[in-house]
Design a protein around this motif. Sequence first.
Motif, mmCIF file in Angstrom:
data_model
loop_
_atom_site.group_PDB
_atom_site.id
_atom_site.type_symbol
_atom_site.label_atom_id
_atom_site.label_comp_id
_atom_site.label_asym_id
_atom_site.label_seq_id
_atom_site.Cartn_x
_atom_site.Cartn_y
_atom_site.Cartn_z
ATOM 1 N N GLY A 238 0.720 -1.282 -0.061
ATOM 2 C CA GLY A 238 0.052 -0.025 0.025
ATOM 3 C C GLY A 238 0.756 1.467 0.027
ATOM 4 N N VAL A 239 1.609 1.485 0.941
ATOM 5 C CA VAL A 239 2.678 2.597 0.916
ATOM 6 C C VAL A 239 3.871 2.480 0.238
ATOM 7 N N GLY A 240 4.539 1.268 0.441
ATOM 8 C CA GLY A 240 5.655 1.046 -0.155
ATOM 9 C C GLY A 240 5.852 1.168 -1.698
ATOM 10 N N GLY A 241 4.876 0.884 -2.441
ATOM 11 C CA GLY A 241 4.619 0.932 -3.988
ATOM 12 C C GLY A 241 4.339 2.407 -4.472
ATOM 13 N N VAL A 242 3.747 3.263 -3.648
ATOM 14 C CA VAL A 242 3.534 4.353 -4.063
ATOM 15 C C VAL A 242 4.921 5.319 -3.578
ATOM 16 N N HIS A 243 5.303 5.072 -2.597
ATOM 17 C CA HIS A 243 6.783 5.532 -2.137
ATOM 18 C C HIS A 243 7.871 5.548 -3.160
ATOM 19 N N LEU A 244 7.934 4.119 -3.672
ATOM 20 C CA LEU A 244 8.896 4.109 -4.977
ATOM 21 C C LEU A 244 8.627 4.920 -6.119
ATOM 22 N N LEU A 245 7.382 4.808 -6.397
ATOM 23 C CA LEU A 245 6.831 5.682 -7.790
ATOM 24 C C LEU A 245 7.071 7.151 -7.518
ATOM 25 N N THR A 246 6.680 7.546 -6.559
ATOM 26 C CA THR A 246 6.885 9.155 -5.876
ATOM 27 C C THR A 246 8.375 9.307 -6.025
ATOM 28 N N LEU A 247 9.018 8.587 -5.378
ATOM 29 C CA LEU A 247 10.456 9.224 -5.242
ATOM 30 C C LEU A 247 11.183 8.938 -6.646
ATOM 31 N N ALA A 248 10.847 7.989 -7.420
ATOM 32 C CA ALA A 248 11.162 7.886 -8.810
ATOM 33 C C ALA A 248 10.988 9.086 -9.528
ATOM 34 N N ARG A 249 9.789 9.681 -9.269
ATOM 35 C CA ARG A 249 9.284 10.771 -10.305
ATOM 36 C C ARG A 249 9.891 11.935 -9.687
ATOM 37 N N LEU A 250 10.379 12.201 -8.570
ATOM 38 C CA LEU A 250 11.305 13.030 -8.058
ATOM 39 C C LEU A 250 12.703 13.086 -8.644
ATOM 40 N N GLY A 251 13.258 12.090 -8.969
ATOM 41 C CA GLY A 251 14.426 11.800 -9.901
ATOM 42 C C GLY A 251 15.581 11.079 -9.135
ATOM 43 N N VAL A 252 15.078 10.583 -8.106
ATOM 44 C CA VAL A 252 16.133 9.814 -7.041
ATOM 45 C C VAL A 252 16.621 8.609 -8.176
ATOM 46 N N GLY A 253 17.733 8.412 -8.072
ATOM 47 C CA GLY A 253 18.440 7.602 -9.000
ATOM 48 C C GLY A 253 18.755 5.850 -8.850
ATOM 49 N N ALA A 254 18.731 5.613 -7.379
ATOM 50 C CA ALA A 254 18.768 4.038 -7.240
ATOM 51 C C ALA A 254 17.949 3.952 -6.019
ATOM 52 N N PHE A 255 17.494 2.535 -6.023
ATOM 53 C CA PHE A 255 16.683 1.837 -4.775
ATOM 54 C C PHE A 255 17.145 0.451 -4.628
ATOM 55 N N HIS A 256 16.876 0.020 -3.185
ATOM 56 C CA HIS A 256 16.857 -1.224 -2.828
ATOM 57 C C HIS A 256 15.515 -1.274 -2.438
ATOM 58 N N ILE A 257 14.827 -2.388 -3.035
ATOM 59 C CA ILE A 257 13.422 -2.549 -2.663
ATOM 60 C C ILE A 257 12.999 -4.008 -2.224
ATOM 61 N N ALA A 258 12.269 -4.427 -1.252
ATOM 62 C CA ALA A 258 12.011 -5.530 -0.744
ATOM 63 C C ALA A 258 10.470 -6.051 -0.444
#
Length: 288
Positions: free
Chosen positions: A38-58
Motif C-alpha cells: 500500500g505505502v511502499g509501492g507509491v513511495h517508490l513511484l513518487t521518489l522515482a518521479r522526484l528523480g532519485v536515481g537508485a533503490f533497494h526494494i524488498a
Amino acid sequence: MSHDFSYQQAFARNIGWVTQAEQSVLRGKRIAIAGMGGVGGVHLLTLARLGVGAFHIADFDSFDIANFNRQVGATMSTLGLPKVEVLAAMARDINPQLQIERFPTGVDGSNLARFFDGVDLYVDGLDFFAFGARQATFAACARLGIPAITAAPLGMGTAVLNFLPGKMTFEQYFGWGQLPDEEKALRFLVGLAPAGLHAAYLVDPSSINLKEQRGPSTIMGCELCAGAAATEALKILLNRGKVDAAPRGYHFDAYRNKLVRTWRPGGHRHPLQRLAMMLVKRRREEQT
C-alpha cells in the motif's frame, strides 16, 4: 513510435522547487524501501518521479485482489505476480536509467547488510503487522547511522515520524523489546498518532482485529503518506529545510482537515502516551 529517454527533460518540471544542482544530488542518491504494498509501492513511484536515481526494494509477497483498494501495483494484469518485480518495472517505466536492486524474499537477518549497503535513506513501507522486519530494519538504521522515515496510513490521513542519526531511535520511542505482537501493535498505533484524528470517523470498529492482524485501509491514506514521506526525504537528502525527529512528529487527516504536531519526550514512557495506551486498552475491552 520510439522515444529516447532524457533524465534532464523527464524531471525538468522539478526545477524551481529544487535547483539543477539539487536535482543532480537526488539523481545520485540511493533509497531503501522495505514493502512494496500500500505505502511502499507509491513511495517508490513518487521518489522515482522526484528523480532519485537508485533503490533497494524488498517484498516477498505477490499481488492479490484484496490489494486493489490501495496498492498502486495491484491490477487484473498483475494478479499473482511478485510485488518487487511489478513495482521495479513500473519505476523503470518512469526512469529507464534507474538502478534497482530487488530483494524478493523480503528483509531479514540474512540480507539486512546487503539491503542497507550504500543506502542514504530508508523509507518504511512494511505492513503494519510486520513487527519482526520493522524492528530489525529500524535497529539496523540506528546502528548504521542511516536516517529513516515512517509514514503510516491511518484512515484518510498520514502520521509521520523521522528517526535521524544521533537522535531518539525507533526502539527508544516505541519500546517494543520482546513484547507480544498485540502489545507492539497498540504501542505502534498510539505512538504514531497520539492525537488519534482518524478514530472519530471509524464507522465499523469490528474491522480492526489486532489478534487476526487485519484492519481497514484507503488509497487516500497511502498517497498522502507518499507525499509526506517524499517531502521529508527531499529535505533530508538535500540537507535543506527543517526536519523534525522523534519524539516529534505530525498527523494530518484529510477527512477532518486537521494537522496536529506531536511531541512525546521519552516516547512510550511519556505520561500522555501511557494514558493513551490505557484508554485504548479499556476501549478495546469494552468492545469485546
